[in-house]
Design an enzyme around this catalytic site. Structure first.
Site, mmCIF file in Angstrom:
data_model
loop_
_atom_site.group_PDB
_atom_site.id
_atom_site.type_symbol
_atom_site.label_atom_id
_atom_site.label_comp_id
_atom_site.label_asym_id
_atom_site.label_seq_id
_atom_site.Cartn_x
_atom_site.Cartn_y
_atom_site.Cartn_z
ATOM 1 C CG ASP A 1 -1.670 1.201 1.451
ATOM 2 O OD1 ASP A 1 -2.320 1.637 0.485
ATOM 3 O OD2 ASP A 1 -1.651 1.754 2.562
ATOM 4 C CG ASP B 1 -2.352 7.467 2.533
ATOM 5 O OD1 ASP B 1 -1.541 7.990 3.313
ATOM 6 O OD2 ASP B 1 -3.575 7.632 2.626
ATOM 7 N N GLY C 1 -7.499 4.070 2.799
ATOM 8 C CA GLY C 1 -7.664 3.024 1.792
ATOM 9 C C GLY C 1 -8.971 3.097 1.019
ATOM 10 C CB VAL C 2 -12.193 4.675 1.816
ATOM 11 C CG1 VAL C 2 -13.546 4.910 1.204
ATOM 12 C CG2 VAL C 2 -12.282 3.679 2.967
ATOM 13 C CE LYS D 1 -10.122 7.509 -9.911
ATOM 14 N NZ LYS D 1 -11.380 7.903 -10.372
ATOM 15 C CG ASN D 2 -3.764 12.440 -6.565
ATOM 16 O OD1 ASN D 2 -3.730 13.149 -7.575
ATOM 17 N ND2 ASN D 2 -4.753 12.504 -5.687
ATOM 18 C CG ASP E 1 -2.136 2.614 6.280
ATOM 19 O OD1 ASP E 1 -2.525 2.162 5.174
ATOM 20 O OD2 ASP E 1 -2.313 3.791 6.631
HETATM 21 P P1 B16 Z 1 -7.027 9.793 -4.183
HETATM 22 P P2 B16 Z 1 -3.847 4.009 -0.216
HETATM 23 C C1 B16 Z 1 -5.808 5.814 -0.372
HETATM 24 O O1 B16 Z 1 -4.470 5.466 -0.576
HETATM 25 C C2 B16 Z 1 -5.937 6.682 0.872
HETATM 26 O O2 B16 Z 1 -5.600 5.934 2.038
HETATM 27 C C3 B16 Z 1 -7.347 7.170 1.002
HETATM 28 O O3 B16 Z 1 -7.460 8.011 2.131
HETATM 29 C C4 B16 Z 1 -7.734 7.935 -0.276
HETATM 30 O O4 B16 Z 1 -9.088 8.396 -0.206
HETATM 31 C C5 B16 Z 1 -7.549 7.012 -1.474
HETATM 32 O O5 B16 Z 1 -6.198 6.556 -1.516
HETATM 33 C C6 B16 Z 1 -7.872 7.712 -2.784
HETATM 34 O O6 B16 Z 1 -6.928 8.721 -3.001
HETATM 35 O O7 B16 Z 1 -8.060 10.819 -3.804
HETATM 36 O O8 B16 Z 1 -5.620 10.359 -4.235
HETATM 37 O O9 B16 Z 1 -7.381 9.056 -5.450
HETATM 38 O O10 B16 Z 1 -3.789 3.933 1.273
HETATM 39 O O11 B16 Z 1 -4.727 2.951 -0.867
HETATM 40 O O12 B16 Z 1 -2.474 4.114 -0.854
HETATM 41 MG MG MG Z 2 -2.938 3.113 3.267
#
Ligand code: B16
Ligand code: MG
Length: 211
Positions: free
Chosen positions: A8, A10, A45-46, A116-117, A169
């Site tokens: 993962d 983030d 993760g959402v 997506k970032n 996490d």
């Molecule tokens: P984005 P991960 C997740 O990253 C984040 O934990 C979550 O808080 C966020 O809403 C999701 O990515 C989408 O992110 O807005 O940048 O597309 O933990 O799966 O790496």
């Molecule tokens: Mg995460």
């Protein structure tokens, strides 16, 4: 036998969770919506739109789909302003050492992130092109706890799910790994995993688990 480790992003490789918190908080304050750290924890993760729905649980009015799209875009603009300040110094303690050690021992490494970032974040922290595969919010239709993001990462690597270890996490991410038929390592207290560690700072923690 474990052939690949799926990370993962983030909260495991880099702490973008603070940036998510600040961006959601700014958007929520502007809209007069209550938002705190506890609600932010539910967003780990959402996906972005599913996160917005959680944030809007505390709104005093309903929002149209067009308004929701605009809110999500506004939050993402705030978030991108923050992650553009990330540098390789923001890679979490032990992550680089563990990644390098796995690589040296012939273990494949991939990213499995809902974000997506992801491409922007990997560029900022100097890991663009480092991983054997990157599966992220741009190539999935179902976000964690659905296993899609990790199944796709395994497919890109040519590994069977049973040969993969997922490092997460978030409770949603551990559930995704388990539903995908993979072994799981929880960091930062995510629930339901096969293995647990506070973070990746312990030397050789991943080698010890997959040995
Ligand atoms: P984005 P991960 C997740 O990253 C984040 O934990 C979550 O808080 C966020 O809403 C999701 O990515 C989408 O992110 O807005 O940048 O597309 O933990 O799966 O790496
Ligand atoms: Mg995460």
């Amino acid at each position: 036998m474990i052939k690949a480790v799926l990370f993962d992003l983030d909260g495991v490789i880099v702490s973008t969770d603070r940036c998510h918190y600040r961006a959601w908080k700014r958007m929520a304050d502007e809209e007069g919506i209550f938002f705190d750290e506890k609600i932010n924890d539910r967003l780990r993760g959402v996906s972005r739109m599913a996160s917005l729905e959680i944030v809007l649980e505390r709104a005093s009015r309903t929002y149209t789909d067009a308004e929701k799209a605009a809110l999500a875009e506004r939050k993402n603009d705030y978030y991108k302003d923050l992650i553009r300040e990330l540098t390789p110094a923001d890679i979490l303690p032990g992550a680089m050492e563990n990644l390098t050690e796995l690589r040296e021992n012939g273990i494949l490494v991939a990213v499995g992130s809902s974000s997506k970032n992801t491409p922007l974040i990997l560029r900022q922290i100097g890991l663009d092109g480092f991983f054997d595969a990157v599966s992220d919010g741009n190539n999935i239709s179902h976000s964690k706890p659905d296993p899609e993001v990790f199944i796709k990462a395994a497919q890109m690597l040519g590994a069977d799910p049973a040969e993969c270890l997922v490092v997460e996490d978030a409770d949603a991410g551990i559930e995704a790994g388990r539903r995908g038929g993979m072994q799981t390592l929880s960091v930062k207290g995510a629930k339901g995993a096969d293995h647990f560690a506070p973070d990746l700072s312990e030397y050789s923690i991943l080698r010890q688990i997959i040995r």
